[in-house]
Design a protein around this motif. Structure first.
Motif, mmCIF file in Angstrom:
data_model
loop_
_atom_site.group_PDB
_atom_site.id
_atom_site.type_symbol
_atom_site.label_atom_id
_atom_site.label_comp_id
_atom_site.label_asym_id
_atom_site.label_seq_id
_atom_site.Cartn_x
_atom_site.Cartn_y
_atom_site.Cartn_z
ATOM 1 N N GLY A 103 7.300 -44.929 -12.404
ATOM 2 C CA GLY A 103 8.429 -44.231 -13.022
ATOM 3 C C GLY A 103 8.116 -42.859 -13.561
ATOM 4 O O GLY A 103 8.916 -42.268 -14.283
ATOM 5 N N ALA A 104 6.992 -42.296 -13.224
ATOM 6 C CA ALA A 104 6.605 -40.986 -13.749
ATOM 7 C C ALA A 104 7.234 -39.828 -12.985
ATOM 8 O O ALA A 104 7.319 -38.715 -13.512
ATOM 9 C CB ALA A 104 5.079 -40.848 -13.731
ATOM 10 N N HIS A 105 7.668 -40.062 -11.754
ATOM 11 C CA HIS A 105 8.120 -38.943 -10.926
ATOM 12 C C HIS A 105 9.451 -39.226 -10.246
ATOM 13 O O HIS A 105 9.801 -40.371 -9.991
ATOM 14 C CB HIS A 105 7.047 -38.595 -9.892
ATOM 15 C CG HIS A 105 5.748 -38.228 -10.529
ATOM 16 N ND1 HIS A 105 5.583 -37.071 -11.246
ATOM 17 C CD2 HIS A 105 4.572 -38.892 -10.601
ATOM 18 C CE1 HIS A 105 4.361 -37.027 -11.724
ATOM 19 N NE2 HIS A 105 3.717 -38.119 -11.342
ATOM 20 N N ARG A 106 10.162 -38.153 -9.933
ATOM 21 C CA ARG A 106 11.452 -38.252 -9.246
ATOM 22 C C ARG A 106 11.246 -38.035 -7.749
ATOM 23 O O ARG A 106 10.238 -37.453 -7.323
ATOM 24 C CB ARG A 106 12.445 -37.244 -9.813
ATOM 25 C CG ARG A 106 12.021 -35.826 -9.562
ATOM 26 C CD ARG A 106 12.973 -34.825 -10.152
ATOM 27 N NE ARG A 106 12.480 -33.514 -9.716
ATOM 28 C CZ ARG A 106 13.220 -32.456 -9.624
ATOM 29 N NH1 ARG A 106 14.469 -32.496 -9.941
ATOM 30 N NH2 ARG A 106 12.710 -31.321 -9.217
ATOM 31 N N ALA A 107 12.238 -38.474 -6.979
ATOM 32 C CA ALA A 107 12.106 -38.374 -5.523
ATOM 33 C C ALA A 107 13.052 -37.311 -4.967
ATOM 34 O O ALA A 107 12.928 -36.141 -5.296
ATOM 35 C CB ALA A 107 12.333 -39.726 -4.876
ATOM 36 N N ILE A 108 13.998 -37.715 -4.151
ATOM 37 C CA ILE A 108 14.814 -36.795 -3.355
ATOM 38 C C ILE A 108 15.968 -36.222 -4.172
ATOM 39 O O ILE A 108 16.821 -36.970 -4.656
ATOM 40 C CB ILE A 108 15.379 -37.533 -2.117
ATOM 41 C CG1 ILE A 108 14.268 -38.185 -1.301
ATOM 42 C CG2 ILE A 108 16.232 -36.595 -1.281
ATOM 43 C CD1 ILE A 108 13.261 -37.237 -0.716
ATOM 44 N N ILE A 109 16.008 -34.905 -4.291
ATOM 45 C CA ILE A 109 17.143 -34.205 -4.891
ATOM 46 C C ILE A 109 17.568 -33.118 -3.908
ATOM 47 O O ILE A 109 16.748 -32.293 -3.482
ATOM 48 C CB ILE A 109 16.786 -33.571 -6.247
ATOM 49 C CG1 ILE A 109 16.468 -34.668 -7.250
ATOM 50 C CG2 ILE A 109 17.937 -32.685 -6.742
ATOM 51 C CD1 ILE A 109 16.106 -34.167 -8.625
ATOM 52 N N ALA A 110 18.848 -33.160 -3.531
ATOM 53 C CA ALA A 110 19.374 -32.170 -2.599
ATOM 54 C C ALA A 110 20.724 -31.694 -3.111
ATOM 55 O O ALA A 110 21.571 -32.509 -3.491
ATOM 56 C CB ALA A 110 19.533 -32.774 -1.210
ATOM 57 N N GLU A 111 20.923 -30.390 -3.138
ATOM 58 C CA GLU A 111 22.184 -29.817 -3.594
ATOM 59 C C GLU A 111 22.589 -28.669 -2.682
ATOM 60 O O GLU A 111 21.752 -27.871 -2.264
ATOM 61 C CB GLU A 111 22.061 -29.319 -5.032
ATOM 62 C CG GLU A 111 21.822 -30.436 -6.032
ATOM 63 C CD GLU A 111 21.755 -29.950 -7.470
ATOM 64 O OE1 GLU A 111 21.894 -28.737 -7.710
ATOM 65 O OE2 GLU A 111 21.554 -30.798 -8.349
ATOM 66 N N ASN A 112 23.897 -28.616 -2.400
ATOM 67 C CA ASN A 112 24.496 -27.508 -1.651
ATOM 68 C C ASN A 112 23.828 -27.266 -0.298
ATOM 69 O O ASN A 112 23.457 -26.142 0.029
ATOM 70 C CB ASN A 112 24.468 -26.218 -2.479
ATOM 71 C CG ASN A 112 25.248 -26.364 -3.761
ATOM 72 O OD1 ASN A 112 26.370 -26.858 -3.763
ATOM 73 N ND2 ASN A 112 24.638 -25.962 -4.863
ATOM 74 N N ILE A 113 23.660 -28.325 0.482
ATOM 75 C CA ILE A 113 23.135 -28.173 1.849
ATOM 76 C C ILE A 113 24.100 -28.836 2.820
ATOM 77 O O ILE A 113 24.965 -29.623 2.417
ATOM 78 C CB ILE A 113 21.710 -28.752 2.007
ATOM 79 C CG1 ILE A 113 21.669 -30.258 1.724
ATOM 80 C CG2 ILE A 113 20.721 -28.005 1.112
ATOM 81 C CD1 ILE A 113 20.330 -30.904 2.043
#
Length: 170
Positions: A103-113
């Motif tokens: 739980g220390a890190h985030r994965a996939i974030i995508a915006e405005n594509i």
């Protein structure tokens, strides 16, 4: 000059004119080809570590066009993945998984594509959502598993986003 020489002379001139006409056309085609813009080539890369995945996403963001990243092993993240800013296809093979390291890190974030496609990857123990898509025109999720994300498994927000070929892995 003999009669046969006179008959050959016009033929030679005619052939030269045709040959020079072809040369001009060929030169014009070559110049037109040289002046037209070269197509943007997308990247295709296979990754087996978290650092390679981070670098592959950064490279894909910097390269115009639809890029492909193949995850070829289970990966434990050592840092958050960068935001995706350009069309991307992420495919998993050979038991591919992205582990957020308890739980220390985030994965996939995508915006405005325009397009994000994720296929055959399991996401585990992540901070936040496994997949966060905001204003992604087309989101394709197929054979993706999510386990122990502190936020949403898949978070989708915005106009025009659609999910196709979604399936739940058991």
């Amino acid at each position: 000059m003999t009669t046969s020489d006179r008959q050959q002379r016009p033929r030679r001139r005619k052939r030269r004119k045709q040959a020079s006409g072809l040369s001009i056309a060929a030169a014009g085609a070559m110049i037109a080809g040289a002046l037209s813009p070269s197509p943007a080539w997308a990247t295709e890369v296979t990754v087996t570590t978290g650092a390679e995945l981070i670098q592959a996403i950064e490279d894909a963001n910097a390269t115009p066009g639809f890029d492909t990243i193949t995850i070829n092993a289970p990966i434990v993240l050592e840092a958050d993945l960068p935001q995706i800013t350009d069309g991307l296809f992420i495919q998993g093979v050979n038991g591919a998984a992205v582990d957020g390291n308890a739980g220390a890190h985030r994965a996939i974030i995508a915006e405005n594509i325009d397009l994000l496609s994720i296929e055959g990857v399991d996401f585990r123990a992540l901070r936040g959502s496994a997949i966060h898509a905001s204003d992604v025109a087309e989101l394709v999720i197929f054979s993706v598993g999510v386990e122990q994300a502190t936020g949403h498994g898949v978070y989708v927000y915005g106009n025009g986003t659609r999910i196709e070929k979604s399936a739940r892995r058991r």
